[in-house]
Design a protein around this motif. Structure first.
Motif, PDB file in Angstrom:
ATOM      1  N   UNK A 100      -2.103  16.090  20.945  1.00 56.75           N
ATOM      2  CA  UNK A 100      -1.441  16.507  19.703  1.00 56.75           C
ATOM      3  C   UNK A 100      -0.261  15.576  19.390  1.00 56.75           C
ATOM      4  N   UNK A 101       0.499  15.252  20.414  1.00 58.40           N
ATOM      5  CA  UNK A 101       1.636  14.351  20.229  1.00 58.40           C
ATOM      6  C   UNK A 101       1.178  12.978  19.734  1.00 58.40           C
ATOM      7  N   UNK A 102       0.057  12.496  20.320  1.00 57.38           N
ATOM      8  CA  UNK A 102      -0.461  11.188  19.892  1.00 57.38           C
ATOM      9  C   UNK A 102      -0.887  11.222  18.427  1.00 57.38           C
ATOM     10  N   UNK A 103      -1.670  12.276  18.079  1.00 56.31           N
ATOM     11  CA  UNK A 103      -2.168  12.348  16.691  1.00 56.31           C
ATOM     12  C   UNK A 103      -1.030  12.622  15.722  1.00 56.31           C
ATOM     13  N   UNK A 104      -0.071  13.411  16.164  1.00 54.41           N
ATOM     14  CA  UNK A 104       1.089  13.653  15.306  1.00 54.41           C
ATOM     15  C   UNK A 104       1.867  12.345  15.088  1.00 54.41           C
ATOM     16  N   UNK A 105       1.916  11.532  16.126  1.00 58.57           N
ATOM     17  CA  UNK A 105       2.588  10.238  16.011  1.00 58.57           C
ATOM     18  C   UNK A 105       1.853   9.331  15.012  1.00 58.57           C
ATOM     19  N   UNK A 106       0.537   9.376  15.056  1.00 59.02           N
ATOM     20  CA  UNK A 106      -0.267   8.597  14.092  1.00 59.02           C
ATOM     21  C   UNK A 106      -0.010   9.076  12.681  1.00 59.02           C
ATOM     22  N   UNK A 107       0.037  10.435  12.534  1.00 59.18           N
ATOM     23  CA  UNK A 107       0.256  10.982  11.199  1.00 59.18           C
ATOM     24  C   UNK A 107       1.645  10.592  10.688  1.00 59.18           C
ATOM     25  N   UNK A 108       2.657  10.618  11.584  1.00 59.91           N
ATOM     26  CA  UNK A 108       4.010  10.232  11.188  1.00 59.91           C
ATOM     27  C   UNK A 108       4.049   8.767  10.755  1.00 59.91           C
ATOM     28  N   UNK A 109       3.305   7.908  11.463  1.00 61.99           N
ATOM     29  CA  UNK A 109       3.241   6.481  11.090  1.00 61.99           C
ATOM     30  C   UNK A 109       2.616   6.315   9.708  1.00 61.99           C
ATOM     31  N   UNK A 110       1.536   7.117   9.446  1.00 58.33           N
ATOM     32  CA  UNK A 110       0.854   7.017   8.135  1.00 58.33           C
ATOM     33  C   UNK A 110       1.796   7.464   7.025  1.00 58.33           C
ATOM     34  N   UNK A 111       2.507   8.549   7.259  1.00 60.82           N
ATOM     35  CA  UNK A 111       3.438   9.039   6.233  1.00 60.82           C
ATOM     36  C   UNK A 111       4.554   8.017   6.012  1.00 60.82           C
ATOM     37  N   UNK A 150      -6.563  15.299   6.607  1.00 62.49           N
ATOM     38  CA  UNK A 150      -6.537  16.771   6.676  1.00 62.49           C
ATOM     39  C   UNK A 150      -6.930  17.276   8.059  1.00 62.49           C
ATOM     40  N   UNK A 151      -7.936  16.593   8.595  1.00 60.07           N
ATOM     41  CA  UNK A 151      -8.475  17.069   9.887  1.00 60.07           C
ATOM     42  C   UNK A 151      -7.565  16.737  11.063  1.00 60.07           C
ATOM     43  N   UNK A 152      -6.760  15.687  10.895  1.00 56.57           N
ATOM     44  CA  UNK A 152      -5.948  15.172  11.995  1.00 56.57           C
ATOM     45  C   UNK A 152      -5.073  16.254  12.620  1.00 56.57           C
ATOM     46  N   UNK A 153      -4.333  16.951  11.765  1.00 56.06           N
ATOM     47  CA  UNK A 153      -3.407  17.964  12.279  1.00 56.06           C
ATOM     48  C   UNK A 153      -4.110  19.298  12.484  1.00 56.06           C
TER      49      UNK A 153
END
Length: 408
Positions: A100-111, A150-153
């Protein structure tokens, strides 16, 4: 001559009556041993019946304890399995949180990229296509981007939520199974304690039964020994009676002319040390041992077996090896072991009067020997049922114990 024959007949009759009284005494003693043995046998059988009954109860308890133990093991295994699942779930939750931390980090980078570079217009992307194929490709790429965003989180959060729910359920299972295990442990311990209590009771009864069996064997052995003494006394009495009858016939056949010869022969025998026993009839005796009287004649509390017991003589305290002397002159009717009395000497004094000296360390006389008053017949000891060195002194009249003080 006639007076001499009457006197001789009187002596023979007295000796026969004395021997008969001694035999009756020993037969009474044999009966007492056999009664005691029968009582021990009945008590042993009764205890065996109780042991069998309790053993059946213990068998049922053993089965219940086995069931309780199996239930305990099952509850323990269930709890162990749940604890293992909890441990595995905690590891899975830890891995999911890391993912979750990894994917959240990816999402934060995208944002952050969108914020820095600005939002790309999806319409511009689509209408910037060079041809229809390029348009379809760009649309597919946009759909994938939107779907992945959408699916990431959503997936990570959903997965984490499910794991947390599973963790809560496992914790509830652990509490429930821990309570069940506690109850199963208590039930098992109670059953095992009941089994142990029943086994301890059986062990005590087995011990008591062994004691009664041992007492039975001892009483029967004593009875057989007394029976042997009775047979020996009967055989000896019959032989003595036959010998006396033969001598009486010879005396009757001989005339007055043999009187002097018989007197001469008697004088020769006396010169050789032979002392013919003639009952004194005075009733006076001496103490067989110099010492204090430690136990009186009559009813007393037995020093070994406890309980109120009739003491058939007096106990005179002494030390090992001290001389035991004949209380009165007579003929030794027994010199050997008697259960309870240990090394024992019995002396017949005529007229049904017998003295007994028990618990001796060793003996100084043998059966049939004529002894004088004050002659050493044994040495003080503590054989048989005895708590210390002393002389157990009995006086019996026609087989029944009487107070020695009437003769001392």
């Amino acid at each position: 001559m006639k007076k001499f024959l009457i006197l001789t007949a009187t002596i023979i009759l007295s000796a026969i009556m004395s021997a008969a009284a001694t035999i009756q005494q020993m037969e009474n003693q044999k009966e007492q041993y056999e009664n005691a043995a029968e009582e021990s046998r009945l008590r042993s059988e009764w205890l065996q019946g109780k042991i069998n009954s309790i053993s059946e109860v213990k068998r049922v308890l053993d089965e219940e304890a086995e069931i309780a133990t199996a239930d305990f093991n099952e509850k323990q295994n269930n709890l162990n399995e749940t604890l293992s699942r909890i441990e595995a779930n905690e590891l899975l939750l830890l891995e999911t949180e890391r993912d979750y931390e990894k994917k959240l980090h990816r999402l934060e980078r995208r944002i952050r990229d969108i914020y820095i570079n600005g939002q790309i217009s999806y319409i511009d992307v689509l209408f910037g296509a060079h041809d229809f194929g390029d348009f379809l490709t760009r649309m597919d790429l946009l759909k994938r981007v939107l779907y992945n965003d959408a699916e990431l989180v959503t997936n990570v959060l959903q997965y984490k939520t499910e794991i947390e729910k599973l963790g809560l359920k496992l914790e509830d299972d652990k509490i429930l199974q821990a309570n069940q295990l506690r109850l199963a442990t208590k039930a098992k311990n109670q059953k095992m304690q009941k089994v142990a209590d029943q086994q301890a009771l059986i062990d005590r009864m087995e011990h008591d039964k062994d004691l009664y069996n041992q007492r039975y064997d001892e009483m029967m052995a004593a009875s057989k020994q007394v029976e042997k003494l009775i047979q020996e006394s009967k055989t000896r009495m019959a032989a003595e009676k036959a010998a006396k009858e033969q001598r009486e016939a010879e005396r009757k056949a001989r005339a007055e002319r043999e009187k002097l010869a018989r007197e001469k022969k008697a004088t020769e025998r006396n010169a050789e040390g032979y002392v013919e026993f003639v009952p004194e009839g005075s009733g006076e005796m001496i103490y067989p041992l110099t010492g204090p009287v430690t136990s009186e004649f009559g009813w007393r509390t037995h020093p070994i077996f406890g309980g109120s017991k009739f003491h058939s003589g007096i106990d005179i305290g002494g030390d090992y090896g001290m001389e035991i002397k004949a209380a009165r002159g007579g003929v030794v009717s027994h010199a050997g072991w008697i259960d309870g009395y240990g090394n024992t000497v019995m002396i017949e004094h005529g007229g049904g009067l017998v003295t007994l000296y028990g618990h001796n360390q060793s003996l100084a006389v043998s059966v049939g020997q004529t002894v004088k008053q004050g002659q050493v017949i044994a040495y003080c000891g503590s054989t048989g049922n005895s708590t210390g060195p002393h002389c157990h002194f009995e006086v019996r009249l026609n087989g029944e114990p009487v107070s020695p003080y009437d003769y001392l």
